[in-house]
Scaffold this motif. Sequence first.
Motif, short mmCIF file in Angstrom:
data_model
loop_
_atom_site.label_atom_id
_atom_site.label_comp_id
_atom_site.label_asym_id
_atom_site.label_seq_id
_atom_site.Cartn_x
_atom_site.Cartn_y
_atom_site.Cartn_z
N LEU A 113 1.80 0.44 -5.42
CA LEU A 113 1.76 1.61 -4.54
C LEU A 113 1.90 1.24 -3.06
O LEU A 113 1.63 2.06 -2.19
CB LEU A 113 0.45 2.38 -4.75
CG LEU A 113 0.23 2.93 -6.15
CD1 LEU A 113 -1.14 3.58 -6.25
CD2 LEU A 113 1.32 3.92 -6.51
N GLU A 114 2.35 0.02 -2.78
CA GLU A 114 2.40 -0.43 -1.40
C GLU A 114 3.17 0.51 -0.48
O GLU A 114 2.77 0.74 0.65
CB GLU A 114 2.98 -1.83 -1.29
CG GLU A 114 4.47 -1.91 -1.56
CD GLU A 114 5.04 -3.29 -1.32
OE1 GLU A 114 5.02 -3.76 -0.17
OE2 GLU A 114 5.50 -3.89 -2.30
N TYR A 115 4.24 1.09 -0.95
CA TYR A 115 5.04 1.97 -0.09
C TYR A 115 4.29 3.26 0.21
O TYR A 115 4.43 3.82 1.29
CB TYR A 115 6.40 2.26 -0.74
CG TYR A 115 7.17 0.99 -0.99
CD1 TYR A 115 7.71 0.27 0.07
CD2 TYR A 115 7.30 0.48 -2.28
CE1 TYR A 115 8.38 -0.92 -0.15
CE2 TYR A 115 7.98 -0.71 -2.51
CZ TYR A 115 8.52 -1.41 -1.44
OH TYR A 115 9.17 -2.57 -1.65
N HIS A 116 3.48 3.71 -0.72
CA HIS A 116 2.69 4.91 -0.48
C HIS A 116 1.56 4.63 0.50
O HIS A 116 1.29 5.43 1.38
CB HIS A 116 2.13 5.45 -1.81
CG HIS A 116 3.22 5.79 -2.77
ND1 HIS A 116 4.01 6.90 -2.62
CD2 HIS A 116 3.66 5.14 -3.87
CE1 HIS A 116 4.89 6.93 -3.61
NE2 HIS A 116 4.71 5.88 -4.37
N TRP A 117 0.90 3.50 0.34
CA TRP A 117 -0.20 3.14 1.24
C TRP A 117 0.29 2.96 2.68
O TRP A 117 -0.45 3.23 3.63
CB TRP A 117 -0.89 1.86 0.79
CG TRP A 117 -1.69 2.00 -0.46
CD1 TRP A 117 -1.51 1.32 -1.62
CD2 TRP A 117 -2.80 2.86 -0.67
NE1 TRP A 117 -2.44 1.70 -2.56
CE2 TRP A 117 -3.25 2.66 -1.99
CE3 TRP A 117 -3.48 3.80 0.10
CZ2 TRP A 117 -4.32 3.34 -2.54
CZ3 TRP A 117 -4.56 4.49 -0.45
CH2 TRP A 117 -4.97 4.25 -1.75
N SER A 118 1.52 2.52 2.85
CA SER A 118 2.02 2.24 4.21
C SER A 118 2.14 3.51 5.04
O SER A 118 2.23 3.45 6.27
CB SER A 118 3.35 1.51 4.15
OG SER A 118 4.35 2.35 3.61
N GLY A 119 2.11 4.68 4.43
CA GLY A 119 2.19 5.94 5.16
C GLY A 119 0.85 6.45 5.68
O GLY A 119 0.80 7.45 6.38
N PHE A 120 -0.24 5.74 5.35
CA PHE A 120 -1.57 6.16 5.78
C PHE A 120 -2.08 5.28 6.92
O PHE A 120 -1.77 4.10 6.98
CB PHE A 120 -2.58 6.03 4.61
CG PHE A 120 -2.39 7.04 3.54
CD1 PHE A 120 -2.96 8.30 3.64
CD2 PHE A 120 -1.64 6.74 2.41
CE1 PHE A 120 -2.79 9.24 2.64
CE2 PHE A 120 -1.46 7.66 1.40
CZ PHE A 120 -2.05 8.92 1.52
N LYS A 121 -2.89 5.87 7.79
CA LYS A 121 -3.60 5.04 8.76
C LYS A 121 -4.68 4.32 7.99
O LYS A 121 -5.35 4.90 7.14
CB LYS A 121 -4.20 5.91 9.86
CG LYS A 121 -3.15 6.52 10.75
CD LYS A 121 -3.80 7.23 11.93
CE LYS A 121 -2.70 7.90 12.72
NZ LYS A 121 -2.57 7.40 14.03
N SER A 122 -4.84 3.05 8.27
CA SER A 122 -5.80 2.27 7.51
C SER A 122 -6.34 1.13 8.37
O SER A 122 -5.88 0.91 9.48
CB SER A 122 -5.16 1.70 6.24
OG SER A 122 -4.08 0.87 6.57
#
Length: 173
Positions: A113-122
Motif C-alpha cells: 500500500l506504499e502508494y496509498h500511504w504516500s498521499g497522507f501526512k505522516s
Amino acid sequence: MLFRSFNAPDYVNATEEKDGGKSTNFYSTRTGDMPHMWDEFNFLKTVVPSHIEAAVEEWKLSKVPYFPAESWINEHKRGGWTGEHYHRGAYFVLVYYLSVPDGSGNLMVRDPLEYHWSGFKSMPDRGIDNMWYPLEVKAGDLLLFPGWIKHKTEASLSDESRYIMSINFDANI
C-alpha cells in the motif's frame, strides 16, 4: 550434493543477486534441474499442499490445482544479498530457509500500500523510503506469499553462507 548446481560449468548468476550473492535460477531453469524435485526435498510434497490450501481459502482464490513450476537456491556469503524484485506470473512464492546463520539478515517485504500511504501526512519515519518491513527468519522456516509482493533480503553479515530455496507456483486454470 545439495547445492550441486552452484558449481555447474554453465552456471550463470541471476541479476537480483548483489555483492557476491549467487543463485541457481538461470541454471535450474535452463537445465530443468529444479531443487524442489531433488530427493532431499521430497518431504515438501507432503508439507506444502496444506499451506497452499490455507492461503487459497484465506485469500478467497479459485480452488484450482496449484503446482511448483520452477525453483532455485540462493547463497549469500558476507555482504551478499538479493535485490528488490517480485515473481512475475507466479501465483505463490514459497521460500524455504535452509541455513540462516546468526547475522545473515532478514527477509524484507515492501508495503503493497506504499502508494496509498504516500498521499497522507505522516510522521517522518513513515516516508515513501521507509516502506520495508523486516521478517525475522530462521533455518527451517517456510514462507508463502503472492508472487506480486515486492521483497529483498538484507545483506549478510555472517562469514557462514545463508541458503534459501524459492519455489514459484503456477495454476492449472
